[in-house]
Structure formats: structure tokens, C-alpha cells
Design an enzyme around this catalytic site. Structure first.
Site, PDB file in Angstrom:
ATOM      1  CE  LYS A 189      -0.745   1.088   1.216  1.00 48.30           C
ATOM      2  NZ  LYS A 189      -1.653  -0.009   1.468  1.00 48.30           N
ATOM      3  CE1 TYR A 243       2.924   5.069   6.340  1.00 51.16           C
ATOM      4  CE2 TYR A 243       4.483   3.279   7.187  1.00 51.16           C
ATOM      5  CZ  TYR A 243       3.305   3.561   7.165  1.00 51.16           C
ATOM      6  OH  TYR A 243       2.214   2.976   7.490  1.00 51.16           O
ATOM      7  CB  THR A 269       7.197   1.028  11.299  1.00 50.90           C
ATOM      8  OG1 THR A 269       6.431   1.932  11.293  1.00 50.90           O
ATOM      9  CG2 THR A 269       7.030   0.289   9.920  1.00 50.90           C
ATOM     10  CB  SER A 305      -4.416  10.366  -3.386  1.00 48.54           C
ATOM     11  OG  SER A 305      -4.379   9.775  -2.076  1.00 48.54           O
ATOM     12  N   GLY A 354      -9.847   2.912   0.985  1.00 47.32           N
ATOM     13  CA  GLY A 354      -8.580   2.189   0.718  1.00 47.32           C
ATOM     14  C   GLY A 354      -8.755   0.584   1.443  1.00 47.32           C
ATOM     15  CG  PHE A 375       2.540  -6.637  14.315  1.00 45.66           C
ATOM     16  CD1 PHE A 375       2.004  -5.740  15.341  1.00 45.66           C
ATOM     17  CD2 PHE A 375       3.906  -7.071  14.637  1.00 45.66           C
ATOM     18  CE1 PHE A 375       2.641  -5.518  16.325  1.00 45.66           C
ATOM     19  CE2 PHE A 375       4.546  -6.704  15.554  1.00 45.66           C
ATOM     20  CZ  PHE A 375       3.992  -5.981  16.675  1.00 45.66           C
ATOM     21  CG  LEU A 383       5.553 -11.746   0.843  1.00 44.25           C
ATOM     22  CD1 LEU A 383       6.598 -11.858  -0.422  1.00 44.25           C
ATOM     23  CD2 LEU A 383       5.882 -12.540   2.160  1.00 44.25           C
ATOM     24  CG  ASP A 400      -6.166  16.628  -0.214  1.00 48.86           C
ATOM     25  OD1 ASP A 400      -5.647  16.272   0.717  1.00 48.86           O
ATOM     26  OD2 ASP A 400      -5.244  17.006  -1.206  1.00 48.86           O
ATOM     27  CB  SER A 402       2.999   1.148  11.731  1.00 44.78           C
ATOM     28  OG  SER A 402       3.858   0.112  11.104  1.00 44.78           O
ATOM     29  CE  LYS A 404       0.897   5.622   9.464  1.00 46.82           C
ATOM     30  NZ  LYS A 404      -0.360   6.067   9.191  1.00 46.82           N
TER      31      LYS A 404
HETATM   32  N1  LIG Z   1      -1.241  -1.678   4.725  1.00 50.31           N
HETATM   33  C1  LIG Z   1      -0.151  -1.785   5.626  1.00 50.31           C
HETATM   34  O1  LIG Z   1       0.653  -2.480   5.500  1.00 50.31           O
HETATM   35  C2  LIG Z   1      -0.256  -0.852   6.790  1.00 50.31           C
HETATM   36  C3  LIG Z   1       0.719  -1.249   7.997  1.00 50.31           C
HETATM   37  C4  LIG Z   1       0.677  -0.350   9.151  1.00 50.31           C
HETATM   38  C5  LIG Z   1      -0.097   0.780   8.926  1.00 50.31           C
HETATM   39  N2  LIG Z   1      -0.962   1.086   7.912  1.00 50.31           N
HETATM   40  C6  LIG Z   1      -1.707   2.407   7.854  1.00 50.31           C
HETATM   41  O2  LIG Z   1      -2.940   2.264   7.860  1.00 50.31           O
HETATM   42  C7  LIG Z   1      -3.705   3.099   7.183  1.00 50.31           C
HETATM   43  C8  LIG Z   1      -4.523   2.683   5.974  1.00 50.31           C
HETATM   44  O3  LIG Z   1      -3.597   1.841   5.131  1.00 50.31           O
HETATM   45  P1  LIG Z   1      -3.870   1.045   3.783  1.00 50.31           P
HETATM   46  O4  LIG Z   1      -3.096   0.085   3.692  1.00 50.31           O
HETATM   47  O5  LIG Z   1      -5.532   0.872   3.866  1.00 50.31           O
HETATM   48  O6  LIG Z   1      -3.744   2.297   2.778  1.00 50.31           O
HETATM   49  P2  LIG Z   1      -4.509   2.673   1.513  1.00 50.31           P
HETATM   50  O7  LIG Z   1      -3.527   3.532   0.567  1.00 50.31           O
HETATM   51  O8  LIG Z   1      -5.207   1.694   0.659  1.00 50.31           O
HETATM   52  O9  LIG Z   1      -5.611   3.687   1.938  1.00 50.31           O
HETATM   53  C9  LIG Z   1      -5.622   5.007   2.508  1.00 50.31           C
HETATM   54  C10 LIG Z   1      -6.774   5.818   1.760  1.00 50.31           C
HETATM   55  O10 LIG Z   1      -6.445   7.158   2.073  1.00 50.31           O
HETATM   56  C11 LIG Z   1      -6.792   8.038   0.955  1.00 50.31           C
HETATM   57  N3  LIG Z   1      -6.045   9.375   1.197  1.00 50.31           N
HETATM   58  C12 LIG Z   1      -4.693   9.553   1.463  1.00 50.31           C
HETATM   59  N4  LIG Z   1      -4.431  10.796   1.566  1.00 50.31           N
HETATM   60  C13 LIG Z   1      -5.657  11.443   1.671  1.00 50.31           C
HETATM   61  C14 LIG Z   1      -5.882  12.708   1.955  1.00 50.31           C
HETATM   62  N5  LIG Z   1      -5.009  13.722   2.102  1.00 50.31           N
HETATM   63  N6  LIG Z   1      -7.274  13.008   1.886  1.00 50.31           N
HETATM   64  C15 LIG Z   1      -8.144  12.098   1.847  1.00 50.31           C
HETATM   65  N7  LIG Z   1      -7.903  10.936   1.402  1.00 50.31           N
HETATM   66  C16 LIG Z   1      -6.587  10.590   1.561  1.00 50.31           C
HETATM   67  C17 LIG Z   1      -6.313   7.077  -0.079  1.00 50.31           C
HETATM   68  O11 LIG Z   1      -6.864   7.562  -1.331  1.00 50.31           O
HETATM   69  C18 LIG Z   1      -6.759   5.908   0.389  1.00 50.31           C
HETATM   70  O12 LIG Z   1      -7.926   5.315  -0.117  1.00 50.31           O
HETATM   71  C19 LIG Z   1      -2.447   4.170   6.764  1.00 50.31           C
HETATM   72  O13 LIG Z   1      -2.664   5.217   7.691  1.00 50.31           O
HETATM   73  C20 LIG Z   1      -1.458   3.163   6.834  1.00 50.31           C
HETATM   74  O14 LIG Z   1      -0.151   4.129   6.901  1.00 50.31           O
HETATM   75  C21 LIG Z   1      -0.945   0.382   6.871  1.00 50.31           C
END
Ligand SMILES: NC(=O)c1ccc[n+]([C@@H]2O[C@H](COP(=O)([O-])OP(=O)(O)OC[C@H]3O[C@@H](n4cnc5c(N)ncnc54)[C@H](O)[C@@H]3O)[C@@H](O)[C@H]2O)c1
Length: 341
Positions: free
Chosen positions: A86, A151, A128, A35, A11, A180, A202, A59, A126, A155
């Protein structure tokens, strides 16, 4: 060098963290169910670091498969757990999907880590959790507010699950990192943020509008009590964020932690308004952005930015990259992804 499991490692934030871990010499094994990502990200990581990380498509909701994975990789020394769903809006419509994917996966991993002689665990939390904080900038001591969405609640519950588990598991050390607003991409533009469908955040909305995929950016409200009336957030470059994970992991593996469960804010410490982000984009890209001020959006908080004192002093980590750097890299990435460069 130690073997580290990165869940969700294909991700957005996970892939940038895998790069930094490999650059530090860690051996990385990624679990991702694809996913919300693509296996092509592995090529991007490999091209940057010169080393292909191990990858298992799995998964994490599948408990027997998680058990089998840890039997095979019983030499894992630490886990960075990014995998989660997310999308805030979707979580309101599909709460059970979010509770299942974000909570059950965490529980299954912690159950496996309890079996190991010692383990380090880093959790993606987060800002949040703070909601609209009463005081700015936000310190780690600010109260956790009632979550605005399922969501956000995952967290908060996730942090409690880890804290409770650490209390009774001396072999487990954990850090929750409260991000953040992560933005930008690796300067090589070989990996970046690739939202599926309409972007929730954004910056990808800006770059997709500039490249012509979206017609117009809606700026929700310009009558907030902020300097220019638009909402203020703390935008942190994803590469700075990724490096913080390596620092936090080193802290745990080198036993430098002060408690076996700790929390840190990860931000720049500086708030930027929506219009400042738009202006930064226009400046670095030379593009004029088609945007329109519309009414406020329900659920948006007014202003949030981090007090980074604890992360700066305790982790010895500081952001180095600017909002302009982030916008430049995000724009380069968008152009490459769409084949315009
Ligand atoms: N991007 C943001 O703004 C932000 C802010 C605060 C916290 N976070 C947290 O940081 C983490 C990463 O965020 P991101 O932006 O890289 O998200 P992302 O969706 O790009 O990455 C998450 C990855 O997890 C994989 N995934 C999801 N469910 C799964 C499962 N059951 N088994 C295996 N793989 C699974 C998805 O395929 C994806 O590649 C998340 O926990 C998110 O909640 C993100």
C-alpha cells in the site's frame, strides 16, 4: 456461524475488522504473510475478543498454496480481502511488485471463489480512484480518474476485475469499499497502526513525532484553496470502518444486495485540514507538536471527502466516532507500543 476468510487480517484495518467479525459471532480464518505485520497482533485480537482466530501464514502470490487452503477450508462463506502492498511512493519505484502482489492475489482468490456454490467478497478499495474529484463531497458516481500511481491503479484494475467476474459468475456477490483516510486504533490499544519504517500517513507521523521518533512533521503547503490553506481529507476512525465491513458482509450473506457488484464510499462526510488534525492531536494529548510548513508535495490533491448518503441509506451504516476519538486512541496506542505507558 459462517466462516469468513480475512486476508491481510493481521494488518491495520484487517485486525480491527477481525475483532468486529468475532464480536458478531463469525468464525474467522486469517491469511497473512507477515510482510507488513506481526504474529503478535493475534494476541491483541485474542485478548480483546476472548477468542483466537485461526491463522495461516501464507503468501497469496503462491497459487498452489491458495488452492490447498481453499480445499481445506471449503466451508468459507465469504472473503474480506485486505492483503495488498500500500505504499504509494514505493509503488512508483517498484510497479511490478505492486501489480504482482495486488493483482495476482486477487485473481487467485476469485478463481477459488468461482468453484464454491456461493460466495461473498469484500474488496479494500480506496478514494484514490477518484483523484481530485470535480465536485465535493464525492459520490460513488464521480468519475474514476487516471490513477496517479501504480498503487492507485491496482485499486482501479482490481475493481474492474471483480466487476467483470461478477457479470459472468452469478454465485459470486461482491462489494468494493472505497475507504477515505482510516486513522486511530481500537480503544483498548491492544491493536493499532504499526507502520514499518517512515510512516506514509499523517496520523502515525504525528504520533511518532510527538513521542520523539521523528524530529518534525512537515506540513506540505499552506497555500491551497482551502479554509486554512492546507490539504483537506476525510479521516475515518478505523473502528467505524471495520464495522462497515461486517455490515457489508451481512448484506451479501443475507441477499440484501441490489446488484452482484456494488461500490460504497466509507468516510465521515466531513473534511479536515492537516492543521485541524494537528490541533485535534494537541488538544487530546496535551502535547505541543513540532511541525513546520514547507512547500507543496508533488501528487497531493487539494481536497477529498465523501458523500456518505449511499452507505448511510443502503448499508444503514454511519460513523459514530470523531476525529478527537481517533487522535486519542492513536496517541494511546503509540505510547503503549513504545513502552511509555
Ligand atoms: N490504510 C489506508 O490508508 C488505506 C486506504 C485505502 C485503502 N487501503 C487498503 O486497505 C487494505 C488494508 O490496508 P492496511 O492499512 O490495513 O494495510 P496493512 O499493510 O496494515 O495490511 C495489509 C496486510 O496484508 C498482508 N499482506 C500483504 N501482501 C500479502 C500477501 N501477498 N499474502 C498474504 N498477506 C499479505 C500484510 O502483511 C499486512 O498484514 C489494503 O488493500 C490497502 O490498499 C488502505
Amino acid at each position: 456461524m459462517d466462516k469468513i476468510l480475512v486476508t491481510g487480517g493481521l494488518g491495520f484495518i484487517g485486525s480491527h475488522t477481525v475483532v468486529e467479525l468475532q464480536n458478531e459471532g463469525y468464525e474467522v480464518v486469517i491469511i497473512d504473510d507477515l510482510s507488513n505485520s506481526s504474529e503478535k497482533v493475534l494476541d491483541g485480537i485474542t485478548s480483546i475478543t476472548g477468542k483466537k482466530p485461526l491463522f495461516e501464514k501464507l503468501d497469496l502470490k503462491d497459487r498452489p498454496k491458495v488452492e490447498t487452503f481453499f480445499e481445506k477450508h471449503n466451508d468459507v462463506k465469504g472473503v474480506i480481502h485486505f492483503a495488498a502492498s500500500k505504499a504509494v511512493g514505493e509503488s512508483v519505484q517498484e510497479p511490478l511488485l505492486y501489480y504482482e502482489n495486488n493483482i495476482s492475489t486477487l485473481v487467485y482468490i476469485l478463481k477459488e471463489l468461482k468453484k464454491l456454490p456461493s460466495a461473498a467478497f469484500i474488496f479494500s478499495s480506496s478514494c484514490t480512484v477518484y483523484g481530485q474529484a470535480d465536485e465535493l463531497p464525492i459520490t460513488e458516481n464521480a468519475p474514476v480518474k487516471q490513477a496517479e500511481s501504480p498503487y492507485g491503479n491496482t485499486k482501479q484494475i482490481g475493481e474492474e476485475i471483480i466487476s467483470d467476474t461478477c457479470k459472468v459468475t452469478p454465485s459470486l456477490k461482491a462489494i468494493a469499499l472505497r475507504y477515505f483516510n482510516p486513522v486511530g486504533s481500537h480503544e483498548s490499544a491492544k491493536i493499532g497502526e504499526l507502520p514499518i519504517g517512515v510512516p506514509q500517513n499523517l496520523v502515525p507521523f504525528i504520533t511518532q513525532t510527538a513521542i520523539g521518533i521523528r524530529e518534525q512533521l512537515s506540513v506540505f503547503g499552506d497555500d491551497y484553496p482551502t479554509p486554512d490553506g492546507t490539504c483537506v481529507r476525510d479521516y475515518i476512525h478505523v473502528v467505524d470502518l471495520a464495522k462497515a465491513h461486517v455490515v457489508a458482509l451481512n448484506r451479501l450473506l443475507q441477499n440484501k444486495n441490489k446488484a452482484n457488484y456494488e461500490t460504497f464510499n466509507l468516510g465521515t462526510g466531513k473534511g479536515s485540514s492537516v492543521l485541524e488534525v494537528v490541533k485535534a492531536f494537541e488538544k487530546v494529548s496535551g502535547e505541543k507538536l513540532n511541525y513546520k510548513i514547507v512547500g507543496r508535495r508533488e501528487g497531493d490533491i487539494i481536497s477529498a471527502y465523501a458523500d456518505t448518503t449511499k452507505a448511510n441509506n443502503e448499508l444503514g451504516w454511519k460513523t459514530k466516532l470523531t476525529l478527537d476519538d481517533a487522535m486519542r486512541s492513536a496517541w494511546k496506542w503509540e505510547q503503549i507500543v513504545r513502552g511509555n505507558k
